[in-house]
Motif scaffolding. Structure first.
Motif, short mmCIF file in Angstrom:
data_model
loop_
_atom_site.label_atom_id
_atom_site.label_comp_id
_atom_site.label_asym_id
_atom_site.label_seq_id
_atom_site.Cartn_x
_atom_site.Cartn_y
_atom_site.Cartn_z
N ASP A 175 -34.42 -44.12 -20.22
CA ASP A 175 -33.66 -44.90 -21.21
C ASP A 175 -34.46 -45.08 -22.51
O ASP A 175 -33.90 -44.99 -23.60
N ALA A 176 -35.76 -45.36 -22.37
CA ALA A 176 -36.58 -45.58 -23.58
C ALA A 176 -36.66 -44.29 -24.40
O ALA A 176 -36.60 -44.32 -25.63
N GLU A 177 -36.76 -43.16 -23.72
CA GLU A 177 -36.85 -41.89 -24.45
C GLU A 177 -35.54 -41.61 -25.18
O GLU A 177 -35.54 -41.17 -26.32
N LEU A 178 -34.43 -41.89 -24.51
CA LEU A 178 -33.12 -41.67 -25.14
C LEU A 178 -32.91 -42.60 -26.33
O LEU A 178 -32.16 -42.30 -27.24
N ASP A 179 -33.59 -43.76 -26.31
CA ASP A 179 -33.46 -44.73 -27.40
C ASP A 179 -34.47 -44.47 -28.52
O ASP A 179 -34.55 -45.25 -29.46
N GLY A 180 -35.28 -43.43 -28.37
CA GLY A 180 -36.27 -43.11 -29.41
C GLY A 180 -37.52 -43.97 -29.32
O GLY A 180 -38.34 -43.97 -30.23
N GLU A 181 -37.69 -44.72 -28.23
CA GLU A 181 -38.89 -45.55 -28.05
C GLU A 181 -39.95 -44.70 -27.34
O GLU A 181 -40.21 -44.88 -26.14
N THR A 182 -40.57 -43.81 -28.09
CA THR A 182 -41.47 -42.83 -27.50
C THR A 182 -42.67 -43.47 -26.80
O THR A 182 -43.06 -43.05 -25.73
N TRP A 183 -43.24 -44.50 -27.43
CA TRP A 183 -44.45 -45.13 -26.87
C TRP A 183 -44.16 -45.77 -25.51
O TRP A 183 -44.90 -45.58 -24.55
N LEU A 184 -43.02 -46.49 -25.46
CA LEU A 184 -42.66 -47.14 -24.18
C LEU A 184 -42.31 -46.09 -23.12
O LEU A 184 -42.62 -46.26 -21.94
N ALA A 185 -41.67 -45.00 -23.56
CA ALA A 185 -41.33 -43.92 -22.62
C ALA A 185 -42.62 -43.31 -22.06
O ALA A 185 -42.71 -43.02 -20.85
#
Lengths: 289, 449
Positions: free
Chosen positions: B122-132
């Motif tokens: 979900d984080a990657e799909l949201d563009g939250e690369t660091w959290l992903a």
């Protein structure tokens, strides 16, 4: 905080909101780290109002609780604060990055002022996202991530930016990264290699290549011979929106380029130009296919 | 949302406490899924969140899962808020990662793995690369704990890529350390060492903060390869240089104890482990220390400690690797204390578990243990046969002493005194240094308390 700074800075503790507001009004320009769980909503509002009046880099370092999030949301909506939440194993490196790569507020303001016409042609969602990127240095790491963060398809994002006159999405991201590193390069003693790796570049050479493309200088030269904010903003804006020759840098030192006589800096500038132009045309061609 | 890992955990729950904890987690994730798909609607979700909160209250206090779940429930109403930086989403992802870590602390690695996988995607799909990247790094570890080697390798690779993309070398290098740990856990020491040396070189250049972790991993490889002195010196050097990272200090102490006991200094190792058991803030670290003390008790002469530690660990949630180790150490202890039937059963279980989870090094060790038990039994039979002809002594007593003798002679020496003269000097200096340092640290701890 001390550990995250690792000797690259000092920490002063402010014990109350009143002291914080007084500090904001002072001419100093240091980064402020705030825990929103410790301030009430009313205090958060006054902090936001003062930050609008006296722009300052702010890092909000917070735990995930209702109280912290209520104040945090207000700060996120009304300031360009950068947020880091506690609880992940690598929060220290994220905090280090936020503290050492604090954006330069005047540079962000100057750059956004030059880009105002182009920004106004963008849909509000992307416009605001880009504005916050240049103000707080918290930018997505790739065009794909920027598209996801703006809740739109990558191709739609590319099209919107192209219609608003921006050269490419990647260049916007690179410009935001370089903007966030400007202060660390020009005013701190943080090793340039470390700055490059915190920005996500493999080495200082890669950072220098990007800086040459965007500001016609390298990180080392920028540290020894800093550009003014206005000059830096001019360079970046020219690379972001115009396809013609960017403004020539007035440097007191002569430049030496491969195969050119000492002092004829224009040769290397033209070479960089033609390369970037070809790359852009190629990308457009593949996009059309 | 159907989450198989949660359903499996619910199906195999051993107690009401465990069931309540897992059910509250599943309900929270279902509300998260609904909010993610449709956005937060107070009319729909507030009631559901309140019900989850009532369930969370029933979780025992002191469990780290409880505050972690409370944090997720508090963050969910903020999902769509926070302006252009979308801090609401970041807060939810962070809270879920904290929940995953709390599950890991409780030893529930399978559901932790599924939580990390969910956040990573979900984080990657949201563009939250660091959290992903963080989520994938944690997932790599959780998968390793579940002995799911392929998932672990893929998660670490993705964590590396995302870490580089997000500009966080710490995540990228820790992902490489994780991959090296996978390699040596499965017996590939040269590849692990190569990868760790490359990682150390890169850490020195770009992220010195990760260097202690690389050193500890290198010490682990050295110890597993039989270079115990090198492993001990690396770990002691590291312990001296660590000042501000508590988590790594306890991890180093646990590993150091393992190196010391492998080298033949069980008393010093036990001192190190007692230090960890007294002061480590995380339950899983204390559990690890207890398991290692079981090993020491099984190889020493302390039957009372062996029995009490075995009983204490039987009710603990252990990872597959720890389960296999628990059975193996039990087998070793039972053999030492002449309970050959129990030893054989435990060794069989260790072989079965180690095979099931592809822990090949433990398979070899458990099979060797099984052979030792069988030869001890044969010697016992032979001795009993001889004695029935030549002696009128009571059989049971003779059996016990013979079995004990057979088992002890086959053990590697477990104290410094039994080491060869060349190594004894080194062992003594290590023992002196360790005793001084542990005493100093115990003093620090008691003054801090």
């Amino acid at each position: 905080m001390h550990t995250a700074l690792a000797g690259h800075g000092t920490v002063d503790v402010l014990l109350g909101v009143r002291e914080l507001l007084a500090e904001l009004a002072s001419p100093r320009d240091e980064c402020i780290v705030l825990d929103p769980a410790l301030v009430t909503l009313a205090d958060a509002e006054s902090i936001a109002a003062w930050l609008t009046k006296y722009p300052r880099p702010v890092v909000v370092f917070s735990s995930v609780t209702t109280a912290a999030l209520e104040s945090g949301v207000l700060l996120a909506q009304r300031t360009s604060a950068r947020f880091i939440f506690r609880g992940t194993p690598n929060e220290r490196s994220a905090l280090e990055c936020a503290l050492l790569l604090t954006p330069d507020a005047p540079l962000g303001v100057a750059l956004l002022a030059i880009l105002e016409d182009n920004m106004n042609r963008l849909p509000s969602g992307i416009r605001n996202r880009m504005a916050s990127m240049f103000q707080n240095g918290d930018c997505p790491s790739s065009p794909k991530a920027l598209a996801a963060a703006s809740a739109m398809a990558r191709r739609s994002l590319d099209r919107c930016l192209a219609e608003a006159g921006f050269v490419s999405t990647r260049k916007v991201i690179e410009a935001a990264r370089v903007t966030s590193a400007y202060r660390a390069i020009t005013t701190s003693r943080t090793p340039l290699g470390h700055i490059a790796s915190m920005l996500g570049y493999k080495s200082q050479r890669t950072l220098d290549a990007q800086m040459t493309l965007l500001m016609s200088t390298t990180s080392g030269k920028l540290r020894t011979d800093p550009l003014s904010c206005a000059e830096a903003a001019d360079f970046l804006a020219a690379r972001l929106i115009a396809r013609e020759t960017p403004p020539e840098r007035k440097s007191p030192y002569p430049r030496r380029a491969h195969g050119s006589a000492p002092g004829s800096g224009m040769t290397s500038l033209k070479l960089v130009d033609s390369k970037s132009h070809i790359r852009h045309r190629r990308r457009t061609a593949s996009g059309d296919r | 949302m159907i989450n198989i890992a949660f359903l499996n955990q619910l199906a195999s729950a051993q107690s009401d406490t465990e069931f309540t904890r897992t059910a509250a987690g599943l309900a929270t994730l279902q509300v998260y899924d609904s909010i993610k798909s449709n956005g937060f609607d107070a009319f729909v979700h507030q009631d559901a969140l309140e019900r989850v909160q009532r369930d969370i209250v029933n979780i025992e206090t002191g469990a780290s899962v409880r505050p972690a779940l409370e944090s997720v429930v508090q963050a969910l109403p903020f999902w769509d808020t926070g302006g252009y930086t979308r801090i609401g989403r970041r807060a939810v992802y962070t809270a879920l990662l904290v929940y995953g870590q709390a599950l890991g602390d409780e030893g529930e690695w399978q559901i932790a793995e599924s939580v990390y996988a969910l956040v990573g995607m979900d984080a990657e799909l949201d563009g939250e690369t660091w959290l992903a990247a963080e989520a994938r790094l944690l997932m790599g570890r959780a998968s390793r704990m579940c002995a799911d080697w392929e998932s672990s390798r893929i998660a670490y690779r993705r964590a590396y890529e995302l870490g580089i993309e997000a500009g966080d070398m710490s995540i990228a290098l820790r992902a490489q350390i994780g991959e090296a740990n996978n390699l040596w856990s499965r017996g590939d020491f040269p590849a692990a060492r190569r990868l760790l040396n490359t990682t150390a070189r890169r850490a020195r250049q770009s992220c010195p903060a990760v260097l202690p972790r690389v050193t500890l991993a290198l010490a682990g490889v050295a110890n597993a390869a039989g270079e115990h002195e090198r492993a001990i010196h690396l770990a002691f050097g590291l312990l001296g240089s660590l000042t501000d990272d508590d988590e790594l200090v306890y991890q180093t102490l646990v590993d150091l104890a393992a190196f010391l006991s492998d080298y033949g200094l069980p008393t010093v190792a036990a001192a190190s482990l007692r230090l960890v058991e007294q002061a480590a803030p995380e339950a899983r670290v204390r559990r690890h220390a207890r398991l290692n003390r079981l090993f020491l008790a099984a190889h020493g002469d302390d039957e009372l400690a062996f029995t009490s530690l075995r009983v204490a660990l039987a009710s603990e949630p252990l990872t597959p690797r720890q389960l296999a180790q628990y059975s193996l150490f039990s087998a070793q202890g039972f053999r030492r204390f002449s309970q050959l039937d129990a030893a054989e059963a435990a060794a069989d279980r260790a072989v079965q578990l180690a095979n099931q989870f592809q822990l090949f090094q433990l398979v070899f060790e458990a099979e060797a243990e099984l052979r030792e038990i069988q030869s001890a039994r044969a010697e016992l039979r032979a001795a009993a046969g001889t004695q029935s002809v030549h002696s009128d002594q009571p059989r049971a007593r003779t059996n016990d002493s013979n079995a004990h003798a057979a088992s002890t002679t086959r053990y590697r020496s477990t104290t410094g005194e039994k080491l060869p003269p060349r190594m004894r000097h080194v062992a003594e200096s290590i023992e002196n240094m360790a005793t001084q340092r542990f005493a100093a640290r115990e003093l620090e701890l008691s003054s801090a308390q």
